[in-house]
Design a protein around this motif. Structure first.
Motif, PDB file in Angstrom:
ATOM      1  N   HIS A 102       1.047  -1.303  -0.137  1.00  0.00           N
ATOM      2  CA  HIS A 102       0.130   0.019  -0.186  1.00  0.00           C
ATOM      3  C   HIS A 102       0.893   1.070  -0.004  1.00  0.00           C
ATOM      4  N   ALA A 103       1.857   1.101   0.559  1.00  0.00           N
ATOM      5  CA  ALA A 103       2.666   2.345   0.919  1.00  0.00           C
ATOM      6  C   ALA A 103       3.527   2.838  -0.448  1.00  0.00           C
ATOM      7  N   MET A 127      13.655   4.739   3.011  1.00  0.00           N
ATOM      8  CA  MET A 127      13.720   5.898   3.746  1.00  0.00           C
ATOM      9  C   MET A 127      12.517   6.019   4.677  1.00  0.00           C
ATOM     10  N   LYS A 128      11.324   5.591   4.496  1.00  0.00           N
ATOM     11  CA  LYS A 128      10.229   5.608   5.241  1.00  0.00           C
ATOM     12  C   LYS A 128      10.303   4.459   6.364  1.00  0.00           C
ATOM     13  N   ILE A 129      10.922   3.593   6.145  1.00  0.00           N
ATOM     14  CA  ILE A 129      11.424   2.363   6.996  1.00  0.00           C
ATOM     15  C   ILE A 129      12.422   3.138   7.819  1.00  0.00           C
ATOM     16  N   ARG A 130      13.416   3.800   7.549  1.00  0.00           N
ATOM     17  CA  ARG A 130      14.449   4.418   8.617  1.00  0.00           C
ATOM     18  C   ARG A 130      13.651   5.435   9.299  1.00  0.00           C
ATOM     19  N   GLN A 131      12.878   6.146   8.730  1.00  0.00           N
ATOM     20  CA  GLN A 131      11.962   7.324   9.447  1.00  0.00           C
ATOM     21  C   GLN A 131      11.098   6.780  10.479  1.00  0.00           C
ATOM     22  N   TRP A 132      10.237   5.599  10.258  1.00  0.00           N
ATOM     23  CA  TRP A 132       9.256   5.341  10.954  1.00  0.00           C
ATOM     24  C   TRP A 132       9.522   4.090  12.040  1.00  0.00           C
ATOM     25  N   LEU A 133      10.506   2.988  11.666  1.00  0.00           N
ATOM     26  CA  LEU A 133      10.606   2.109  12.356  1.00  0.00           C
ATOM     27  C   LEU A 133      11.311   2.492  13.813  1.00  0.00           C
TER      28      LEU A 133
END
Length: 274
Positions: free
Chosen positions: A181-182, A191-197
């Motif tokens: 979905h993302a 980069m979103k994995i690095r941001q949110w995890l």
């Protein structure tokens, strides 16, 4: 390497539902998820989990009238009593199945209702559910879903889900990061994995190939790289969750269709149990 859970709503559809647990275990999965367990007694499912050495990692709370097209009721004003009753049922199943996570579907935004009203209803229901789940030792998850697969769904973006979780402030209210979905809505997944995890608010990942929602080695995403990013960041922040395999096998619901498409899982280092 991350731990992978078979989504038994989408995988092994050549088998009746209760027989899919054995098929998933034989292919090397150690965890399972699915949309809804409520058509079966919780005890019958628990027996299959125990018999095949599987962990239940996630399922959804009742979504309203699914067959009539409803996709959750958490954002719908006037449905609060129904939401609470459904969530109580989900908690009872989670207790029997020893499932740590319950996904609450937001629902489709009805025409003519202000966004602010839907958001307030959604946040109030999530806060209540998180309180109930905390007492039972469970997490509540919300999932942004792309508008192509589910037109009109209330929640689309990871950032919005994280904003809601942070605003409510319940430690057990978390976000389901579905990479399929993302990618469709946002992209820039590494980069979103690095941001949110590292925030501690990611409760679960899911995957599928983009754009056709088949096996993760079919399509535009290079999942081996994303797995390495998840491993790297998880090692830094202590995340120990699961990746749910929520895709439709390209071969369809034919004998051995799911198993034949698991080359990506073998490449990830997960052997079949046989």
């Amino acid at each position: 390497m991350p731990r992978f859970a078979a989504n038994l709503t989408m995988l092994y559809n050549e088998h009746p539902f209760l027989d899919r647990f054995a098929a998933a275990a034989a292919d090397g999965f150690e965890g399972v998820e699915y949309l809804f367990p409520y058509a079966f007694p919780a005890e019958a499912i628990a027996e299959r989990l125990k018999a095949h050495g599987l962990q239940q990692v996630l399922f959804n709370a009742p979504p309203g009238d699914w067959d009539a097209g409803e996709r959750g009721i958490a954002c719908l004003p006037g449905r609060e009593a129904e939401f609470r009753a459904g969530f109580a049922t989900a908690l009872a199943y989670a207790q029997v199945l020893d499932c740590p996570r319950i996904h609450v579907m937001a629902g489709l935004a009805p025409a003519g209702v202000p966004h602010a009203t839907l958001l307030a209803t959604y946040e109030a229901n999530l806060a209540w559910a998180a309180g109930q789940a905390a007492a039972a030792g469970r997490d509540v998850l919300m999932e942004p879903i792309n508008p192509r697969d589910m037109p009109g769904y209330f929640l689309h973006h990871q950032a919005e889900a994280h904003r809601i979780a942070q605003a409510i402030g319940a430690p057990n209210l978390k976000v389901q990061f579905d990479l399929y979905h993302a990618q469709i809505v946002e992209g820039d997944l590494a980069m979103k994995i690095r941001q949110w995890l590292p925030t501690g608010r990611v409760g679960h990942f899911q995957l599928a190939g983009v754009p056709m929602r088949h096996e993760p080695d079919l399509g535009e995403l290079h999942y081996p790289y994303l797995f390495s990013v998840i491993d790297e960041v998880a090692a830094q922040c202590g995340w120990q969750g699961w990746i749910g395999c929520e895709y439709r096998p390209a071969r369809g619901a034919v004998a051995g269709g799911t198993s034949a498409g698991l080359g990506w899982l073998r490449a990830a280092g997960v052997p079949a149990r046989g």
